[in-house]
Scaffold this motif. Structure first.
Motif, mmCIF file in Angstrom:
data_model
loop_
_atom_site.group_PDB
_atom_site.id
_atom_site.type_symbol
_atom_site.label_atom_id
_atom_site.label_comp_id
_atom_site.label_asym_id
_atom_site.label_seq_id
_atom_site.Cartn_x
_atom_site.Cartn_y
_atom_site.Cartn_z
ATOM 1 N N HIS A 1 22.717 0.976 -3.857
ATOM 2 C CA HIS A 1 21.463 0.853 -3.110
ATOM 3 C C HIS A 1 21.320 1.988 -2.094
ATOM 4 O O HIS A 1 20.207 2.481 -1.847
ATOM 5 C CB HIS A 1 21.391 -0.503 -2.421
ATOM 6 C CG HIS A 1 21.423 -1.662 -3.367
ATOM 7 N ND1 HIS A 1 20.418 -1.914 -4.271
ATOM 8 C CD2 HIS A 1 22.373 -2.617 -3.564
ATOM 9 C CE1 HIS A 1 20.721 -2.994 -4.986
ATOM 10 N NE2 HIS A 1 21.898 -3.438 -4.579
ATOM 11 N N HIS A 2 22.417 2.407 -1.493
ATOM 12 C CA HIS A 2 22.365 3.535 -0.568
ATOM 13 C C HIS A 2 22.078 4.835 -1.330
ATOM 14 O O HIS A 2 21.313 5.677 -0.868
ATOM 15 C CB HIS A 2 23.688 3.664 0.195
ATOM 16 C CG HIS A 2 23.963 2.507 1.090
ATOM 17 N ND1 HIS A 2 25.207 2.264 1.643
ATOM 18 C CD2 HIS A 2 23.156 1.505 1.541
ATOM 19 C CE1 HIS A 2 25.157 1.180 2.398
ATOM 20 N NE2 HIS A 2 23.929 0.694 2.343
ATOM 21 N N ALA A 3 22.688 4.993 -2.510
ATOM 22 C CA ALA A 3 22.474 6.205 -3.296
ATOM 23 C C ALA A 3 21.035 6.309 -3.790
ATOM 24 O O ALA A 3 20.496 7.415 -3.929
ATOM 25 C CB ALA A 3 23.445 6.232 -4.479
ATOM 26 N N GLU A 4 20.399 5.179 -4.038
ATOM 27 C CA GLU A 4 19.021 5.186 -4.547
ATOM 28 C C GLU A 4 18.060 5.889 -3.601
ATOM 29 O O GLU A 4 17.020 6.397 -4.030
ATOM 30 C CB GLU A 4 18.548 3.755 -4.787
ATOM 31 C CG GLU A 4 19.145 3.102 -6.020
ATOM 32 C CD GLU A 4 18.753 1.637 -6.135
ATOM 33 O OE1 GLU A 4 18.001 1.157 -5.243
ATOM 34 O OE2 GLU A 4 19.205 0.979 -7.081
ATOM 35 N N ALA A 5 18.405 5.934 -2.330
ATOM 36 C CA ALA A 5 17.505 6.539 -1.339
ATOM 37 C C ALA A 5 17.534 8.060 -1.380
ATOM 38 O O ALA A 5 16.705 8.709 -0.737
ATOM 39 C CB ALA A 5 17.881 6.047 0.061
ATOM 40 N N ILE A 6 18.489 8.647 -2.130
ATOM 41 C CA ILE A 6 18.632 10.101 -2.175
ATOM 42 C C ILE A 6 18.424 10.573 -3.609
ATOM 43 O O ILE A 6 19.137 10.136 -4.513
ATOM 44 C CB ILE A 6 20.027 10.530 -1.674
ATOM 45 C CG1 ILE A 6 20.220 10.098 -0.218
ATOM 46 C CG2 ILE A 6 20.209 12.040 -1.800
ATOM 47 C CD1 ILE A 6 21.586 10.433 0.347
ATOM 48 N N PRO A 7 17.457 11.458 -3.865
ATOM 49 C CA PRO A 7 17.184 11.903 -5.239
ATOM 50 C C PRO A 7 18.426 12.460 -5.923
ATOM 51 O O PRO A 7 19.124 13.309 -5.380
ATOM 52 C CB PRO A 7 16.127 12.995 -5.049
ATOM 53 C CG PRO A 7 15.457 12.669 -3.761
ATOM 54 C CD PRO A 7 16.538 12.085 -2.896
ATOM 55 N N GLY A 8 18.719 11.957 -7.110
ATOM 56 C CA GLY A 8 19.822 12.464 -7.907
ATOM 57 C C GLY A 8 21.195 11.947 -7.534
ATOM 58 O O GLY A 8 22.166 12.190 -8.255
ATOM 59 N N ALA A 9 21.308 11.234 -6.422
ATOM 60 C CA ALA A 9 22.627 10.806 -5.952
ATOM 61 C C ALA A 9 23.174 9.668 -6.804
ATOM 62 O O ALA A 9 22.459 8.706 -7.120
ATOM 63 C CB ALA A 9 22.562 10.371 -4.491
ATOM 64 N N GLN A 10 24.419 9.782 -7.190
ATOM 65 C CA GLN A 10 25.142 8.687 -7.830
ATOM 66 C C GLN A 10 25.970 7.926 -6.797
ATOM 67 O O GLN A 10 26.183 6.728 -6.921
ATOM 68 C CB GLN A 10 26.075 9.243 -8.909
ATOM 69 C CG GLN A 10 25.375 10.128 -9.927
ATOM 70 C CD GLN A 10 24.325 9.376 -10.710
ATOM 71 O OE1 GLN A 10 24.618 8.419 -11.400
ATOM 72 N NE2 GLN A 10 23.076 9.828 -10.600
ATOM 73 N N ARG A 11 26.414 8.646 -5.803
ATOM 74 C CA ARG A 11 27.180 8.124 -4.687
ATOM 75 C C ARG A 11 26.889 9.009 -3.475
ATOM 76 O O ARG A 11 26.238 10.048 -3.602
ATOM 77 C CB ARG A 11 28.694 8.167 -4.978
ATOM 78 C CG ARG A 11 29.151 7.262 -6.099
ATOM 79 C CD ARG A 11 30.297 7.842 -6.866
ATOM 80 N NE ARG A 11 29.889 8.999 -7.649
ATOM 81 C CZ ARG A 11 29.373 8.933 -8.877
ATOM 82 N NH1 ARG A 11 29.217 7.770 -9.454
ATOM 83 N NH2 ARG A 11 29.017 10.023 -9.520
ATOM 84 N N ILE A 12 27.407 8.635 -2.312
ATOM 85 C CA ILE A 12 27.241 9.428 -1.100
ATOM 86 C C ILE A 12 28.618 9.673 -0.487
ATOM 87 O O ILE A 12 29.447 8.762 -0.442
ATOM 88 C CB ILE A 12 26.328 8.722 -0.081
ATOM 89 C CG1 ILE A 12 24.927 8.509 -0.672
ATOM 90 C CG2 ILE A 12 26.235 9.534 1.212
ATOM 91 C CD1 ILE A 12 24.052 7.605 0.162
#
Length: 306
Positions: free
Chosen positions: A255-266
């Motif tokens: 859910h946190h990664a969804e906020a960043i385009p292309g992110a699978q993880r942070i």
């Protein structure tokens, strides 16, 4: 354990990519392919990663005329250069130590990773290799190099990012990260994206998205078992190098990664020590052509301070 250590297997499993990782493991060997020897001989720079006497992990780079990197045999490498006095890895490489290496050619977007044990020699380093493999060209910005005389300034040390450094990092499109496993085996890797993908959260914290890669999870696997990491952020236009050491954590929450385009993880990084060396490199590079694989950068973070 095969090609991967315990931390890498944990990361691969958490990402749901164990089968992909097993497929990618076929690319890992201990010998340098013939075509790769030619590639290495053409390079004027190599990124290195290792650990200092305090246990801090650092990324740095070595430069020289093409040919300063040579394959003495299928499983060994010679580098006719050493980190300059004042570089965080200068003292560490005065005795045998494990070293991660990345040869990257922005002009062609080719890169090659190597890990092994480095021994100091009269002319630089001799490395006995234990891992050799190529990486895909994703997220590499295309650049052309120019060499000019360099007069490196004395390294400047700090514990927090200055306003100038924060601005520089916000505009970065490339950095290199060094990590080690639980036994101190080092690795050096590349991270790239459109300017803004590397986000300063505060004077001592950074964040970046982890994009789709080769499913090996060498970097994130190391972080699973040893959070110490080092970043090298080059100023391509001036040759200035910014080196950061600290600790990294991986946010696996989708859910946190969804906020960043292309992110699978942070990945979040806490800074412990900063070394800036102005005009450290004799190489300057042209304005980049950004990789077509780069996702859009994240939105600026409200409340982030320099």
């Amino acid at each position: 354990m095969g090609a991967y250590h315990h931390g890498e297997r944990i990361a691969q499993e958490r990402a749901g990519l164990l089968d992909n990782a097993d497929f990618s493991s076929a690319a890992i060997g201990a010998a340098i392919p013939g075509i790769a020897r030619e590639f290495l001989a053409e390079q004027p720079v190599i990124v290195i990663g290792g650990t200092d006497a305090n246990g801090d992990v650092w990324a740095s780079q070595l430069t020289g005329e093409p040919g300063f990197i040579s394959a003495g045999g299928p499983t060994s490498l010679d580098i006719a250069a050493m980190p300059a006095p004042g570089d965080p890895l200068h003292e560490a490489l005065s005795h045998p130590t494990h070293l991660g290496m990345l040869a990257m050619e922005p002009t062609t977007r080719r890169r090659m990773r190597m890990n092994g044990t480095a021994q100091p020699t009269a002319g630089g380093l001799h490395i006995t290799l234990d891992q050799v493999y190529a990486n895909c060209p994703k997220y590499i910005q295309k650049r052309e190099p120019t060499k000019r005389p360099a007069m490196p300034a004395a390294p400047r040390h700090s514990r927090e990012l200055s306003t100038e450094q924060t601005t520089f990092l916000t505009g970065a499109d490339t950095f290199f990260i060094a990590t080690t496993d639980q036994d101190g085996n080092a690795d050096a890797s590349h991270r790239g994206g459109n300017p803004g993908f590397l986000q300063p959260l505060s004077p001592t914290r950074l964040r970046w998205p982890d994009y789709v890669g080769n499913a090996m999870f060498n970097t994130l696997g190391n972080i699973q078992v040893n959070p110490h990491a080092g970043l090298l952020v080059p100023d391509w236009a001036t040759g200035t190098l910014l080196q950061l050491t600290g600790t990294a954590t991986v946010d696996w929450d989708p859910h946190h990664a969804e906020a960043i385009p292309g992110a699978q993880r942070i990945v979040e990084f806490t800074i412990h020590h900063i070394v800036q060396t102005d005009h450290a490199s004799p190489l300057t590079w042209s304005t980049p052509q950004y990789s077509r694989f780069n996702p859009p950068p994240p939105r600026p973070i409200e409340g982030a301070t320099a």
